[in-house]
Motif scaffolding. Sequence first.
Motif, PDB file in Angstrom:
ATOM      1  N   ALA A 186       0.826  -1.211   0.000  1.00  0.00           N
ATOM      2  CA  ALA A 186       0.000   0.000   0.000  1.00  0.00           C
ATOM      3  C   ALA A 186       0.860   1.262   0.000  1.00  0.00           C
ATOM      4  CB  ALA A 186      -0.931  -0.003   1.210  1.00  0.00           C
ATOM      5  N   LEU A 187       1.937   1.256   0.798  1.00  0.00           N
ATOM      6  CA  LEU A 187       2.815   2.424   0.872  1.00  0.00           C
ATOM      7  C   LEU A 187       3.508   2.695  -0.461  1.00  0.00           C
ATOM      8  CD1 LEU A 187       4.480   1.917   4.384  1.00  0.00           C
ATOM      9  CD2 LEU A 187       2.814   3.668   3.736  1.00  0.00           C
ATOM     10  N   ILE A 188       3.852   1.619  -1.173  1.00  0.00           N
ATOM     11  CA  ILE A 188       4.511   1.779  -2.473  1.00  0.00           C
ATOM     12  C   ILE A 188       3.489   1.933  -3.593  1.00  0.00           C
ATOM     13  CG2 ILE A 188       6.013   0.658  -4.170  1.00  0.00           C
ATOM     14  CD1 ILE A 188       7.394  -0.765  -1.836  1.00  0.00           C
ATOM     15  N   GLY A 189       2.443   1.119  -3.543  1.00  0.00           N
ATOM     16  CA  GLY A 189       1.491   1.055  -4.647  1.00  0.00           C
ATOM     17  C   GLY A 189       0.574   2.255  -4.768  1.00  0.00           C
ATOM     18  N   ALA A 190       0.092   2.777  -3.639  1.00  0.00           N
ATOM     19  CA  ALA A 190      -0.860   3.891  -3.694  1.00  0.00           C
ATOM     20  C   ALA A 190      -0.269   5.131  -4.369  1.00  0.00           C
ATOM     21  CB  ALA A 190      -1.361   4.219  -2.288  1.00  0.00           C
TER      22      ALA A 190
END
Length: 205
Positions: A186-190
């Motif tokens: 989530a931290l990388i993908g968002a």
Amino acid sequence: MATIFLVYNIARVGRRTHLTSLLLTGTAFSQFLTAIISLIMMLSSHEMRKIYFWTLGSFSAKSWDHVLSVLPYAVIGCALILMYCRDLDIIMLGDDSAIRFGVETEKVKRNLFFITALMMAACVSVSGIIGFVGLVAPPVVRLFTGPVHKKLLPASFLTGGIVLAVCDTVARSVINSEIPVGIVTALIGAPFFVYLLRSKRNEVM
């Protein structure tokens, strides 16, 4: 699968299933099921840690037995999806054009919807909810393979697995205690997904 069946049928308008209706219906059901999960967490305090890790997505305490339990769904599902490569290429021209080429668009969408839902259910039952991998990997792969699904789909499957393995390695090594891999994705993908959306908008403008 009962939830998937309900979402699909509620989202249908006449004989067609519009993407907007499908997304809105899916979002509503997602919020409803999230509330149920929260209630279960509140009532099962002794299992709180396991449920918490599952909601965030984690490979903690998973073994090859878990992999083998999911493998048939993944292999058969991928094989079935690859059978629709030609139809997906034609559908990219638009539903009306695809129908003129003899593609039963609603049947293709329905079949792929249920195939991917079954695959996803099998994976989520083991790993929990891991987001953004499926949203980020295909657009990146498309830059190298182009839009032809015969190349795009296998490359996306492989890239998604590699991304997840890298994120899991980071989750296990960034601090002394393991953090759920879903947090890392989530931290990388968002932010990356937001970047892709802005890039697309700039191209349109």
